[in-house]
Write an enzyme that holds these catalytic residues in place. Structure first.
Site, mmCIF file in Angstrom:
data_model
loop_
_atom_site.group_PDB
_atom_site.id
_atom_site.type_symbol
_atom_site.label_atom_id
_atom_site.label_comp_id
_atom_site.label_asym_id
_atom_site.label_seq_id
_atom_site.Cartn_x
_atom_site.Cartn_y
_atom_site.Cartn_z
ATOM 1 N N SER A 108 -2.162 24.237 33.461
ATOM 2 C CA SER A 108 -2.116 25.839 34.048
ATOM 3 C C SER A 108 -3.143 26.501 33.606
ATOM 4 C CB SER A 108 -0.762 26.167 34.165
ATOM 5 O OG SER A 108 -0.326 26.391 32.796
ATOM 6 N N LYS A 119 -4.901 34.108 28.266
ATOM 7 C CA LYS A 119 -4.601 33.547 29.531
ATOM 8 C C LYS A 119 -3.574 34.664 30.310
ATOM 9 C CE LYS A 119 -1.520 29.732 31.331
ATOM 10 N NZ LYS A 119 -1.001 28.259 30.971
ATOM 11 N N SER A 179 -0.346 22.174 29.321
ATOM 12 C CA SER A 179 -1.228 23.130 30.232
ATOM 13 C C SER A 179 -2.522 23.633 29.253
ATOM 14 C CB SER A 179 -0.587 24.332 30.640
ATOM 15 O OG SER A 179 0.476 23.933 31.716
#
Length: 485
Positions: A154, A79, A178
Site C-alpha cells: 500500500s 505516507k 506494504s
C-alpha cells in the site's frame, strides 16, 4: 548529479561542508515535484510554506555551525496514514478527507528532532488496504520505471517518490508487505523493521498486531541512517520494544564471509515467475561469491501465510475501523434522517470497495459460530509460521528469497480480481505474521520493471540484514538508473 538524486549520506556531507544550504535542497525538491509529480502522482499534500520556513531556520544554524540532528536539512515524504500535526492526514480515503490532526506521531517527533524537513504526504491504498495504490480515493500513482505499471502498495506513493527522485527518503507502513512489495516494484530499498522496533503511536491502525513503520530510500546505508533516527521504545505505544541497540550503520561495511543464508525451496516454487526466479538465483550466486554460505531449507507453512494473514488482518481492521462512525470525526453523510442511517450511510459512502470488503470479511471471521473456524485457527497457523522461522534461525543468520512473485503488473489489471491481488503477498505476509524484520533490495529487471530480493532476519537483528544487503548492493544496484527514468 542533481540534488534531487543525491543520497541522504551525500546530502548530509554537502550540508555539513557548507557546499549547499538546506534551503537549496528543499527548493530543488519542490522544483522536481512540480516537474515530475503531475505524471507520477505520488503526493497527496505538500507542506511547502512550512518546509521553506524550516529550511531557512536550518540555513541560519548551518551558518553558526550548529548542525545538530542525524538528518539535518534532509527532505522527507511521509505516507498519509502517519499523523502529521497541522497537515492533512487522509489515509487516501474519502472518510478522512480534510482531517487535520492536532497532535504529532512519535516518528514525526523523532524526525523533527533530527532536523529533517517534511515535504509532504504520500499517496497509498485506502487505509493501507491494497497492493497497487489503486484503491486510493484521490489518485492512482504510477511506477516511475514504467508508467503503465502500478507502483505496488500500500505504500506506493512512498516508493514511487523515492524512485523518481522527489525525496531521498520516505516512510511507509508494512502490514503484510506494504513497504517491501512497492520497494521491489519501484526498484528501491524498503525495510520492514521487527514488530515493536518503531513506535506505532500516530500510525492510523489497520491491523495492530502486524503494522510496522519503516523507511524507503535509494540505497541501503541511507535506509539504516533513517531507521536509527526513528527506532526506540515509546511510552505511548505499549507494543514498542525496550531494545536499546539502534546502531545499524557502524558494521554495515563488514564482509559477509561465512554468513549462513537460508534459501527456502517454497520461495522459488509455484506462483513465482521465471524471470523472478532467475534474478534471485543470480543473486544467490553473488552472495556465494561474497563468501556467504547459502543452503536450501524448507518453510513448510509458507502457503498458509496468505489465508491466515487475510483473516487476522481483516478481523483487526473491522475492529479498528469501527471508530469511523460519521459522528466524532471523518466523513458525515448529509442524507441520513436517523442515527442508525447516519452510521450506515457515513460508512458506506465514506469507505471504498476494498476497505468494505475487508471489514465484511473481518466481521464475518469474528462472528459467533465462525470465530473458532477462522480467527482462532488463523492464529494457530500464525504460530506454526513463526515456529518454522525459529527453527531455521537456529542454524542460519538470514533467509533470502524474492520479495514479490512477479514484477509490477499493469494499472487496472488486477484491481477487480481481489484473489489475484492478494496472491502477490505470498512472500511478504509470513514475515509480518512472525513479527520479523525484512528488507527488499533491487536484484534485477525484466522488461524494464525492477525485481526485488528480500532478506529476512532474526527479531531485532536489522543490523545483519543491512550488512548483507549492503554487500549485495555493491555488486548490483540501480543507482545510475533513477536519473534516466
Amino acid at each position: 548529479m542533481s540534488i534531487r538524486y543525491e543520497s541522504v549520506e551525500n546530502l548530509l556531507t554537502l550540508i555539513k561542508d557548507k557546499k549547499i544550504k538546506p534551503s537549496d535542497v528543499v527548493k530543488d525538491i519542490y522544483d522536481a515535484i512540480e516537474e515530475t509529480d503531475p505524471t507520477i502522482k505520488s503526493f497527496l499534500a505538500l507542506d511547502k510554506e512550512n518546509a521553506i520556513k524550516k529550511a531557512q531556520e536550518l540555513d541560519e544554524l548551518q551558518a553558526k555551525d550548529q548542525m545538530d540532528g542525524k538528518l539535518f536539512g534532509i527532505p522527507m515524504g511521509i505516507k498519509d496514514n502517519i499523523i502529521t500535526n497541522g497537515l492533512e492526514t487522509t489515509c487516501a480515503s474519502k472518510m478522512l478527507e480534510g482531517f487535520v490532526p492536532i497532535y504529532e506521531s512519535t516518528v514525526m517527533e523523532k524526525l523533527h528532532k533530527e532536523n529533517a524537513v517534511l515535504i509532504g504526504k504520500l499517496n497509498m491504498d485506502e487505509f493501507a488496504m491494497g497492493g497497487s495504490t489503486e484503491t486510493s480515493y484521490f489518485k492512482k500513482t504510477v511506477n516511475p520505471f514504467d508508467h503503465k505499471a502500478v507502483p505496488g502498495g500500500s505504500s506506493g506513493g512512498s516508493a514511487a517518490a523515492v524512485a523518481a527522485g522527489l525525496v531521498p527518503l520516505s516512510l511507509g507502513s508494512d502490514t503484510g508487505g506494504s513497504i517491501r512489495q512497492p520497494a521491489a516494484y519501484c526498484g528501491v530499498v524498503g525495510m520492514k523493521p521487527t514488530y515493536g522496533r518503531v513506535s506505532r503511536f500516530g500510525l492510523v491502525a489497520f491491523a495492530s498486531s502486524l503494522d510496522q513503520i519503516g523507511p524507503l530510500t535509494r540505497n541501503v546505508k541511507d535506509n539504516a541512517i533513517v531507521l536509527e533516527a526513528i527506532s526506540g521504545a515509546d511510552v505511548n505505544d505499549s507494543t514498542s520494544a525496550p531494545v536499546d541497540d539502534v546502531d545499524f550503520t557502524s558494521e554495515i561495511g563488514k564482509d559477509i564471509k561465512g554468513l549462513k543464508v537460508a534459501l527456502p525451496k517454497e520461495y522459488l516454487g509455484e506462483g513465482v515467475a521465471d524471470d523472478v526466479k532467475e534474478a534471485v538465483q543470480n543473486a544467490v550466486e553473488t552472495l556465494k561469491s561474497l563468501g556467504a554460505v547459502v543452503e536450501e531449507v524448507s518453510l513448510p507453512n509458507t502457503k498458509f501465510g496468505i489465508p491466515s494473514y487475510y483473516v487476522i488482518a481483516s478481523s483487526e481492521a473491522s475492529s479498528n475501523l469501527s471508530r469511523f462512525d460519521g459522528i466524532r470525526y471523518g466523513y458525515h453523510s448529509k442524507e441520513a434522517h436517523s442515527l442508525e442511517e447516519l452510521y450506515k450511510m457515513s460508512r458506506s459512502e465514506g469507505f471504498g470497495k476494498e476497505v468494505k470488503r475487508r471489514i465484511f470479511l473481518g466481521t464475518f471471521a469474528l462472528s459467533s459460530g465462525y470465530y473458532d473456524a477462522y480467527y482462532k485457527k488463523s492464529q494457530k497457523v500464525r504460530t506454526l509460521i513463526k515456529n518454522d522461522f525459529d527453527k531455521v534461525f537456529e542454524n542460519y543468520d538470514v533467509v533470502v528469497g524474492p520479495t514479490a512473485p512477479t514484477t509490477a503488473f499493469n494499472l487496472g489489471e488486477e484491481i477487480d480480481d481481489p484473489l489475484t491481488m492478494y496472491a502477490n503477498d505470498l512472500l511478504t505476509t509470513p514475515v509480518n505474521l512472525a513479527g520479523l524484520p525484512g528488507i527488499s533490495v533491487p536484484c534485477g529487471q525484466s522488461n524494464g520493471r525492477p525485481i526485488g530480493l528480500q532478506f529476512i532476519g532474526k527479531p531485532f537483528d536489522e543490523k545483519t540484514l543491512y550488512r548483507v544487503a549492503y554487500q549485495y548492493e555493491t555488486q548490483y544496484n540501480l543507482h545510475d538508473v533513477y536519473e534516466k527514468l
